[in-house]
Scaffold this active site. Structure first.
Site, short mmCIF file in Angstrom:
data_model
loop_
_atom_site.label_atom_id
_atom_site.label_comp_id
_atom_site.label_asym_id
_atom_site.label_seq_id
_atom_site.Cartn_x
_atom_site.Cartn_y
_atom_site.Cartn_z
N ASN A 7 0.84 -1.32 0.10
CA ASN A 7 -0.07 -0.09 0.08
C ASN A 7 0.85 1.16 0.05
O ASN A 7 1.59 1.40 0.79
CB ASN A 7 -0.88 -0.11 1.18
N HIS A 10 0.79 6.27 1.73
CA HIS A 10 1.64 7.26 2.71
C HIS A 10 2.92 7.78 1.89
O HIS A 10 3.40 8.91 2.37
CB HIS A 10 2.21 6.49 3.88
N HIS A 43 -5.70 3.33 -1.72
CA HIS A 43 -6.84 3.62 -1.22
C HIS A 43 -7.37 4.88 -1.55
O HIS A 43 -6.73 5.90 -1.24
CB HIS A 43 -6.91 3.57 0.61
N ARG A 45 -9.37 7.84 -1.12
CA ARG A 45 -10.46 8.07 -0.24
C ARG A 45 -11.42 9.15 -0.89
O ARG A 45 -11.00 9.97 -1.62
CB ARG A 45 -9.92 8.69 1.02
N ARG A 49 -7.23 12.55 0.46
CA ARG A 49 -6.09 12.85 1.37
C ARG A 49 -4.79 12.54 1.10
O ARG A 49 -3.91 13.05 1.56
CB ARG A 49 -6.49 12.75 3.13
N GLU A 70 -8.62 -0.01 -3.24
CA GLU A 70 -9.18 0.06 -1.87
C GLU A 70 -10.27 1.20 -1.83
O GLU A 70 -9.65 2.38 -2.14
CB GLU A 70 -8.13 0.13 -0.88
N THR A 101 -8.39 3.13 8.22
CA THR A 101 -9.72 2.11 8.42
C THR A 101 -9.66 1.34 9.75
O THR A 101 -8.72 1.00 9.79
CB THR A 101 -9.46 1.17 7.19
N GLU A 151 -10.67 -9.84 2.97
CA GLU A 151 -9.56 -9.40 3.46
C GLU A 151 -9.85 -9.40 4.78
O GLU A 151 -10.62 -8.75 5.43
CB GLU A 151 -9.23 -7.89 2.83
N HIS A 190 -3.53 -5.10 7.64
CA HIS A 190 -3.81 -4.01 8.63
C HIS A 190 -2.90 -3.97 9.67
O HIS A 190 -2.76 -5.00 10.52
CB HIS A 190 -5.19 -3.56 9.20
N1 PXP Z 1 -6.09 -3.33 4.35
C1 PXP Z 1 -6.66 -2.36 4.62
C2 PXP Z 1 -8.24 -2.66 4.23
C3 PXP Z 1 -6.52 -1.14 4.75
O1 PXP Z 1 -7.31 -0.07 4.89
C4 PXP Z 1 -5.13 -0.89 5.05
C5 PXP Z 1 -4.94 0.72 5.38
O2 PXP Z 1 -5.01 1.44 4.50
C6 PXP Z 1 -4.16 -1.74 5.02
C7 PXP Z 1 -4.62 -3.27 4.56
C8 PXP Z 1 -2.85 -1.76 5.12
O3 PXP Z 1 -2.82 -1.47 6.51
P1 PXP Z 1 -1.36 -0.82 7.17
O4 PXP Z 1 -1.02 0.62 6.37
O5 PXP Z 1 -1.46 -0.74 8.61
O6 PXP Z 1 -0.17 -1.76 6.74
#
Ligand code: PXP
Length: 240
Positions: A7, A10, A43, A45, A49, A70, A101, A151, A190
């Site tokens: 992901n 960031h 993601h 949003r 953001r 996402e 999330t 997931e 997550h």
């Molecule tokens: N899966 C989902 C559905 C999420 O919302 C997120 C966070 O954006 C992640 C995985 C990844 O989580 P993390 O950034 O804590 O590794």
């Protein structure tokens, strides 16, 4: 085989902090793929953001990857997803004020639009997964809604009290077995980190993990020394 989807949200968070183009999440996605990632998650949003529409479009067009979009189940997002038709889409609950999330979707009493969203996205050939709590009832509800994958939320396992980890891992393992038995592809994500990945990777039913915050944060520490040394070298070279 377990796929690792990165992901890159960031990277966009950092870019947006300065309002320019650097660091670019598309370049980050390419780097992740070169380093052996199997997929990229973004993601998009409602408030944009971090990831923006153009980032998703560019990753879809420029990066050889399994793109996982996402998103919340809203008309706007379904329109974007059905237009781009990425290989995968993960539907998540989204609250405007949340930092990330905060939990799985309410699949027990779902928003009536959710079923329609799943059907419309899946009709474009995109695999739809629902981000859910690791509970058998949630797995069954996701299956009944027509999702092809789930997931499992690993946040409580990865970020909660260490004393609860084994119990939470057992819950994830049971939900993963249940998903596989129903014919659902099972993903997890997550809060996962170097310290918490091994037990999850040891569950054969989980075929994909999605990791963001820890990897982007760790990249700062594993890369900052390199960047400082290089800048120091450039300054010394310029001064002769
Ligand atoms: N899966 C989902 C559905 C999420 O919302 C997120 C966070 O954006 C992640 C995985 C990844 O989580 P993390 O950034 O804590 O590794």
């Amino acid at each position: 085989m377990m796929r690792l989807s990165i992901n890159v949200d960031h990277v966009a968070t950092l870019r947006n902090a300065r309002g320019g183009h650097f660091p670019c999440p598309v370049e980050a996605a390419k780097l992740c793929m070169e380093a052996g990632a199997d997929g990229i998650t973004v993601h998009l949003r409602e408030d944009r953001r971090h990831i923006r529409d153009r980032d998703v479009e560019r990753i879809a067009a420029e990066v050889q990857t399994r793109l996982n979009l996402e998103m919340a189940a809203t008309e706007e997002m379904v329109a974007i997803c059905t237009r781009l038709a990425p290989p995968a889409c993960c539907i998540v609950p989204e609250k405007r004020a949340e930092l990330t999330t905060e939990g799985g979707l309410n699949v027990a009493t779902p928003d009536p639009f959710l079923r329609q969203a799943i059907a419309r996205i899946a009709a474009r050939g995109t695999e739809v997964s629902l981000f859910i709590e690791p509970e058998p009832a949630a797995v069954e509800a996701a299956h009944a809604l027509g999702a092809q994958a789930v997931e499992l939320h690993t946040g409580t396992y990865a970020e909660g009290a260490v004393a609860r980890r084994n119990a939470e891992l057992a819950r994830i393992a049971a939900a993963a077995r249940h998903a596989k038995a129903l014919g659902l592809a099972c993903h997890a994500g997550h809060g996962l980190s170097y310290d918490t990945i091994a037990p999850i990777a040891g569950l054969p039913e989980i075929i994909e993990v999605s990791i963001g915050h820890f990897l982007i944060s760790t990249a700062v520490f594993e890369g900052l020394g390199v960047a400082v040394r290089r800048m120091g070298g450039l300054i010394r070279a310029a001064r002769g």
